[in-house]
Design an enzyme around this catalytic site. Structure first.
Site: not given
Length: 601
Positions: A440, A320, A316-318
């Site tokens: 990020r 990581l 799950e990308h939010c």
């Protein structure tokens, strides 16, 4: 040095000057526009940036926010808005996967359990070392990188919300310090089970204990869950719809809140699949979406193991990004299971505690689960995918030819796209910025005037090889230069995007009650309307990396740069699948053509 020692020493992501951002935006969008479109865009940018225009007012507010002592970065509000604010489904649309390299499992009667145990033991060891801050701080070319994202590897779950999602995670006000959970959640045939992996005294279970636990769990979960009771399907819904369904789950019975608590606090998920993938493409597709009843797509980390021992991860990308997950995967796939168990302090404690995770469902909830399952199955079927392996050469050969491997493949994409579709389209590439505090990624736009000249010269029958090589190298040089700009935080898109969000949040109070005309220009829309969306994963511990299609006409390209080959996973909506396959054919030809061109000099 402990894992997080560098965090306070890293500088914040620099906030670009407004005039620099405006100039770069015009430069980056111009190659994609007609003269009239560029003139319209340029006029709107001048209007936006003039002294009494909306740009300085919005930027001044961002400067004030950035200078606040409580602010880590001017992007602090941007990332939650970008990831947690999206309202469509995250399954396939946002989550990404890695297909792990093969592990020899010959001679084992149950390769699935053997591989799962290895991964669990290694992952628990990583968690133990992370808790003690013994994971080495990442460094690239002597530059320390932020390790902040590692705090979201364990016991982290995205929680759906009606307007914006939230994240439940350790190292937070609600859960100070490392995750205290001792369990994981294992999915098998759509059934969910809570399984302890750390004993009451804080020591992990031994390899034999984990093996016995998984084998017992497999027998218990042998009967597949009905489509209407496999609640994992709900995590495929659009976010507001899932938020409403979650509220109904909790209201239906108090035990449902307990079941959600078990899943959401679990260290990570393990999904046991009962199929043997026919090939790498089948494995990749299953890692991307699979049987959604056997997933919990909101979970930060889900390790997926097939019947033959093939394995991978869905993320799950939010919170990581790929670079953090690559480091994590490199660590858990390096070393033997025995070494990981010893390092973690694992001891024999008997079969771990295992309990089914069940929900009390009424007819309405069961119908909602079934509808979610059927909708996602159609959505997955409407996504066309392909794998492409260039196995005749790889990174080592490209470096020998004095070329940046990333520039090489990106220019290959541009040439192949032009030959497949007849034009050059907007292209996105993700650039990591972890050298900054809580850094990020930055959004790079690949198409430059040098790219346009390169693709034109390559298909000009009158152009000599030297002219083609010169155009190729000029485009590659510009590509590397722009990538370095992005790494330095000097890119326009996210800055302008955050200014747009500020206007939406509090524009009236700032004297900007209406959206500036810049955000309706051909430049803003065309530069961001991707025909190719690309991201790389350089690691020898994975075979493929992938994500879903990003728009109705875009080809998603996830590529793994290996010493002796390139592996690509392509995705696009099925109505334009034929064009994706044509692109893949042209790309294979282009890669070999470009290699030969450089090798001739």
């Amino acid at each position: 040095m402990s894992t997080f020692d560098n965090e306070d020493k890293l500088s914040s992501v620099p906030l670009p000057a407004l005039e620099d951002t405006c100039a770069r935006f015009l430069e980056w969008s111009k190659p994609l526009l007609t003269e009239q479109e560029f003139a319209d865009t340029e006029a709107a940018v001048q209007e936006f940036g003039q002294a009494d225009g909306p740009g300085p007012k919005l930027h001044a507010d961002l400067v004030r926010y950035n200078e606040d002592a409580a602010t880590h970065s001017w992007l602090d509000d941007f990332w939650p808005a970008r990831y947690l604010g999206r309202r469509d489904r995250i399954a396939l649309n946002a989550n990404f996967f890695f297909l792990f390299r093969d592990t020899p499992l010959r001679g084992f009667t149950d390769p699935q359990v053997e591989r799962a145990v290895r991964l669990i033991a290694a992952t628990v060891n990583y968690k133990i070392q992370l808790d003690a801050e013994r994971i080495p701080a990442a460094v690239t070319r002597g530059q320390p990188l932020s390790m902040e994202q590692n705090k979201f590897l364990f016991s982290t779950t995205r929680i759906p919300g009606p307007v914006q999602d939230s994240v439940r995670a350790p190292y937070s006000d609600e859960m100070p310090g490392p995750a205290t959970a001792r369990h994981i959640v294992v999915f098998c045939h759509g059934n969910a089970f809570r399984m302890d992996v750390i004993g009451p005294d804080g020591r992990p279970y031994s390899l034999d204990d984990l093996t016995a636990g998984l084998r017992g769990l497999q027998k218990t979960g042998l009967v597949p869950a009905a489509m209407t009771t496999a609640t994992g399907h709900l995590t495929t819904m659009a976010r507001a719809e899932w938020a409403a369904a979650r509220r109904r789950l909790i209201a239906r019975d108090t035990s449902n809140a307990v079941a959600l608590e078990t899943i959401e606090t679990a260290l990570f998920c393990v999904c046991l699949e009962d199929l043997d993938p026919a090939d790498d493409l089948a494995a990749c597709d299953q890692l991307l979406h699979g049987d959604s009843g056997n997933r919990w797509f909101d979970k930060a980390v889900s390790l997926i193991v097939f019947a033959d021992g093939t394995a991978g991860i869905n993320v799950e990308h939010c919170e990581l990004d790929g670079t953090t997950i690559l480091s994590f995967v490199d660590a858990i796939l390096t070393g033997t299971p025995e070494e990981h168990a010893t390092h973690s302090g694992a001891v024999a404690q008997g079969v771990p505690a295992i309990e089914p995770v069940t929900f009390v469902l009424d007819d309405g909830l069961q119908a909602e689960i079934a509808t979610a399952a059927q909708s996602f199955a159609r959505f997955a079927a409407d996504t066309a995918t392909a794998t492409l392996s260039i196995d005749e050469f790889g990174v080592d050969e490209v470096k020998r030819l004095r070329m940046s491997p990333d520039a090489f493949v990106q220019l290959g994409y541009q040439l192949a796209h032009k030959r497949a579709k007849g034009f050059t389209g907007a292209t996105y590439e993700s650039i990591a910025t972890r050298q900054y505090s809580r850094g990020r990624t930055e959004a790079m736009r690949v198409v430059t005037p040098e790219v346009l000249r390169f693709v034109a010269v390559m298909d000009d029958p009158t152009a000599a090889p030297n002219e083609r090589r010169a155009a190729f190298r000029a485009a590659a040089t510009k590509h590397v230069e722009r990538a370095k700009q992005c790494q330095a935080g000097a890119a326009p898109e996210q800055h302008l995007w955050e200014l747009q969000l500020i206007q939406q949040r509090r524009g009236a109070a700032l004297g900007v009650p209406e959206s500036p005309r810049l955000y309706e220009t051909p430049g803003w829309h065309t530069m961001r309307d991707d025909y190719l969306s690309t991201s790389s994963a350089p690691s020898t511990t994975i075979r493929y990396f992938g994500f879903g299609a990003t728009s109705s006409r875009c080809i998603g390209i996830a590529y793994v740069l290996l010493p002796d080959r390139f592996h690509l996973y392509l995705s696009t909506p099925r109505p334009v699948a034929e064009m994706m396959h044509t692109f893949a054919d042209r790309l294979r030809e282009a890669m070999h053509e470009l290699r030969a061109l450089l090798d001739e000099q």
